[in-house]
Design a protein around this motif. Structure first.
Motif, PDB file in Angstrom:
ATOM      1  N   ALA A  91       0.829  -1.206   0.000  1.00 56.20           N
ATOM      2  CA  ALA A  91       0.000   0.000   0.000  1.00 56.20           C
ATOM      3  C   ALA A  91       0.866   1.260   0.000  1.00 56.20           C
ATOM      4  O   ALA A  91       2.004   1.255   0.479  1.00 56.20           O
ATOM      5  CB  ALA A  91      -0.923  -0.005   1.219  1.00 56.20           C
ATOM      6  N   ASN A  92       0.339   2.337  -0.539  1.00 49.45           N
ATOM      7  CA  ASN A  92       1.058   3.603  -0.573  1.00 49.45           C
ATOM      8  C   ASN A  92       1.436   4.055   0.834  1.00 49.45           C
ATOM      9  O   ASN A  92       0.616   3.998   1.751  1.00 49.45           O
ATOM     10  CB  ASN A  92       0.200   4.684  -1.230  1.00 49.45           C
ATOM     11  CG  ASN A  92      -0.014   4.431  -2.709  1.00 49.45           C
ATOM     12  OD1 ASN A  92       0.727   3.677  -3.320  1.00 49.45           O
ATOM     13  ND2 ASN A  92      -1.027   5.052  -3.285  1.00 49.45           N
ATOM     14  N   GLY A  93       2.693   4.466   1.002  1.00 48.66           N
ATOM     15  CA  GLY A  93       3.138   4.972   2.291  1.00 48.66           C
ATOM     16  C   GLY A  93       3.725   3.931   3.224  1.00 48.66           C
ATOM     17  O   GLY A  93       4.272   4.276   4.272  1.00 48.66           O
TER      18      GLY A  93
ATOM     19  N   GLY B 193      -5.805 -12.027   6.120  1.00 50.74           N
ATOM     20  CA  GLY B 193      -5.098 -11.394   7.219  1.00 50.74           C
ATOM     21  C   GLY B 193      -3.605 -11.292   6.971  1.00 50.74           C
ATOM     22  O   GLY B 193      -2.986 -10.246   7.213  1.00 50.74           O
ATOM     23  N   VAL B 194      -3.002 -12.366   6.459  1.00 50.37           N
ATOM     24  CA  VAL B 194      -1.568 -12.362   6.175  1.00 50.37           C
ATOM     25  C   VAL B 194      -1.249 -11.413   5.025  1.00 50.37           C
ATOM     26  O   VAL B 194      -0.249 -10.682   5.059  1.00 50.37           O
ATOM     27  CB  VAL B 194      -1.081 -13.791   5.854  1.00 50.37           C
ATOM     28  CG1 VAL B 194       0.360 -13.777   5.366  1.00 50.37           C
ATOM     29  CG2 VAL B 194      -1.217 -14.678   7.080  1.00 50.37           C
ATOM     30  N   LEU B 195      -2.091 -11.400   4.014  1.00 50.52           N
ATOM     31  CA  LEU B 195      -1.861 -10.503   2.877  1.00 50.52           C
ATOM     32  C   LEU B 195      -1.903  -9.042   3.310  1.00 50.52           C
ATOM     33  O   LEU B 195      -1.150  -8.207   2.800  1.00 50.52           O
ATOM     34  CB  LEU B 195      -2.914 -10.764   1.795  1.00 50.52           C
ATOM     35  CG  LEU B 195      -2.824 -12.126   1.092  1.00 50.52           C
ATOM     36  CD1 LEU B 195      -4.065 -12.375   0.242  1.00 50.52           C
ATOM     37  CD2 LEU B 195      -1.565 -12.219   0.239  1.00 50.52           C
ATOM     38  N   GLU B 196      -2.751  -8.729   4.267  1.00 56.03           N
ATOM     39  CA  GLU B 196      -2.883  -7.349   4.731  1.00 56.03           C
ATOM     40  C   GLU B 196      -1.768  -6.966   5.703  1.00 56.03           C
ATOM     41  O   GLU B 196      -1.224  -5.859   5.625  1.00 56.03           O
ATOM     42  CB  GLU B 196      -4.242  -7.148   5.396  1.00 56.03           C
ATOM     43  CG  GLU B 196      -5.412  -7.203   4.428  1.00 56.03           C
ATOM     44  CD  GLU B 196      -6.753  -7.164   5.132  1.00 56.03           C
ATOM     45  OE1 GLU B 196      -6.776  -7.254   6.385  1.00 56.03           O
ATOM     46  OE2 GLU B 196      -7.784  -7.037   4.440  1.00 56.03           O
ATOM     47  N   THR B 197      -1.412  -7.861   6.634  1.00 56.74           N
ATOM     48  CA  THR B 197      -0.473  -7.500   7.689  1.00 56.74           C
ATOM     49  C   THR B 197       0.986  -7.793   7.333  1.00 56.74           C
ATOM     50  O   THR B 197       1.875  -6.984   7.615  1.00 56.74           O
ATOM     51  CB  THR B 197      -0.826  -8.241   8.992  1.00 56.74           C
ATOM     52  OG1 THR B 197      -0.791  -9.657   8.770  1.00 56.74           O
ATOM     53  CG2 THR B 197      -2.217  -7.845   9.466  1.00 56.74           C
ATOM     54  N   GLN B 198       1.249  -8.944   6.720  1.00 53.51           N
ATOM     55  CA  GLN B 198       2.631  -9.294   6.395  1.00 53.51           C
ATOM     56  C   GLN B 198       3.108  -8.626   5.115  1.00 53.51           C
ATOM     57  O   GLN B 198       4.229  -8.094   5.059  1.00 53.51           O
ATOM     58  CB  GLN B 198       2.778 -10.803   6.270  1.00 53.51           C
ATOM     59  CG  GLN B 198       4.198 -11.256   5.916  1.00 53.51           C
ATOM     60  CD  GLN B 198       4.334 -12.767   5.881  1.00 53.51           C
ATOM     61  OE1 GLN B 198       3.673 -13.481   6.637  1.00 53.51           O
ATOM     62  NE2 GLN B 198       5.179 -13.267   5.006  1.00 53.51           N
TER      63      GLN B 198
ATOM     64  N   TRP C 226      -6.653  -4.925  -3.409  1.00 54.87           N
ATOM     65  CA  TRP C 226      -5.891  -5.972  -4.093  1.00 54.87           C
ATOM     66  C   TRP C 226      -6.004  -7.302  -3.374  1.00 54.87           C
ATOM     67  O   TRP C 226      -5.907  -8.354  -4.004  1.00 54.87           O
ATOM     68  CB  TRP C 226      -4.444  -5.548  -4.278  1.00 54.87           C
ATOM     69  CG  TRP C 226      -4.318  -4.529  -5.373  1.00 54.87           C
ATOM     70  CD1 TRP C 226      -5.246  -4.285  -6.354  1.00 54.87           C
ATOM     71  CD2 TRP C 226      -3.262  -3.622  -5.586  1.00 54.87           C
ATOM     72  NE1 TRP C 226      -4.813  -3.278  -7.172  1.00 54.87           N
ATOM     73  CE2 TRP C 226      -3.595  -2.843  -6.730  1.00 54.87           C
ATOM     74  CE3 TRP C 226      -2.062  -3.368  -4.933  1.00 54.87           C
ATOM     75  CZ2 TRP C 226      -2.766  -1.848  -7.219  1.00 54.87           C
ATOM     76  CZ3 TRP C 226      -1.234  -2.377  -5.428  1.00 54.87           C
ATOM     77  CH2 TRP C 226      -1.570  -1.632  -6.550  1.00 54.87           C
ATOM     78  N   VAL C 227      -6.197  -7.275  -2.065  1.00 51.58           N
ATOM     79  CA  VAL C 227      -6.505  -8.513  -1.354  1.00 51.58           C
ATOM     80  C   VAL C 227      -7.809  -9.096  -1.897  1.00 51.58           C
ATOM     81  O   VAL C 227      -7.919 -10.302  -2.151  1.00 51.58           O
ATOM     82  CB  VAL C 227      -6.601  -8.271   0.164  1.00 51.58           C
ATOM     83  CG1 VAL C 227      -7.096  -9.525   0.883  1.00 51.58           C
ATOM     84  CG2 VAL C 227      -5.251  -7.833   0.728  1.00 51.58           C
TER      85      VAL C 227
END
Length: 209
Positions: free
Chosen positions: A42-44, A91-96, A103-104
């Protein structure tokens, strides 16, 4: 007499086991087709993660499983993408991996009420010719952002027939703009040639972020 019966039973069981094993080895292994996406964090997000490839598969696979990709614009098959993780959930795609939620949703094909299958998502690493491959260069070309995964060793001819092992499939492609015009959905349909079987359908969403 009893010993002879036991021996005959053991020989029969052994013969049956050998026969089943031979039949299993002779049975053709079904080809696995799937989708893939190339995304970034994600941006940033620091540190930024760029050029991340993920598989979207209809069945579970093990680490090290290899696939080729289709450069649709150039009508070429290039090898290889290699599975490099266990199955990944939202969850892993978002946090890791710190992927944006849109995109998730793409990777899990969540925006489709009737997807052809529920994608199993895995991280992929580029290997072989694909590690340095330069995709077809045109304004409308986007095969470098994702597309169709094929078994390694697959090929495609000028008429769009995909061959893998002894099996051939006629490839059809369709792209549809989302109703809110905030992205597109690519659909690849592989219809068996010269053999019975249902068509294989692979969907790859591209939401705008």
């Amino acid at each position: 007499m009893q010993g002879r019966n036991i021996t005959q039973a053991l020989l029969l069981a052994l013969g049956l086991a050998v026969g089943l094993d031979a039949a299993a080895q002779a049975a053709p292994v079904a080809a696995v087709f799937g989708g893939w996406r190339n995304v970034h964090s994600a941006n940033g997000v620091e540190p930024a993660q760029d050029d991340l490839a993920f598989a979207m598969l209809p069945t579970p696979v093990a680490k090290g499983t290899r696939f080729a990709i289709l450069d649709r614009e150039a009508n070429r098959v290039v090898c290889c993408m290699v599975v490099s993780s266990d199955r990944l959930d939202a969850g892993v795609l978002e946090t890791q991996y710190r992927l944006p939620g849109v995109w998730v949703s793409d990777l899990l094909n969540e925006g489709n009420d009737t997807p052809p299958y529920q994608p199993r998502v895995y991280e992929m690493q580029r290997d072989g010719a694909l590690a340095t491959y330069v995709f077809h260069d045109a304004i409308e070309a986007y095969s470098d952002l994702g597309g169709l995964l094929l078994p390694p060793g697959a090929s495609i001819d000028a008429a769009g027939t995909v061959k893998t092992g002894t099996r051939s499939y006629k490839l059809q492609f369709q792209t549809t703009t989302f109703t809110d015009e905030d992205g597109t959905l690519d659909r690849f349909t592989l219809r068996p040639v010269g053999a019975p079987g249902a068509p294989v359908v692979v969907e790859v969403p591209y939401a705008t972020y």
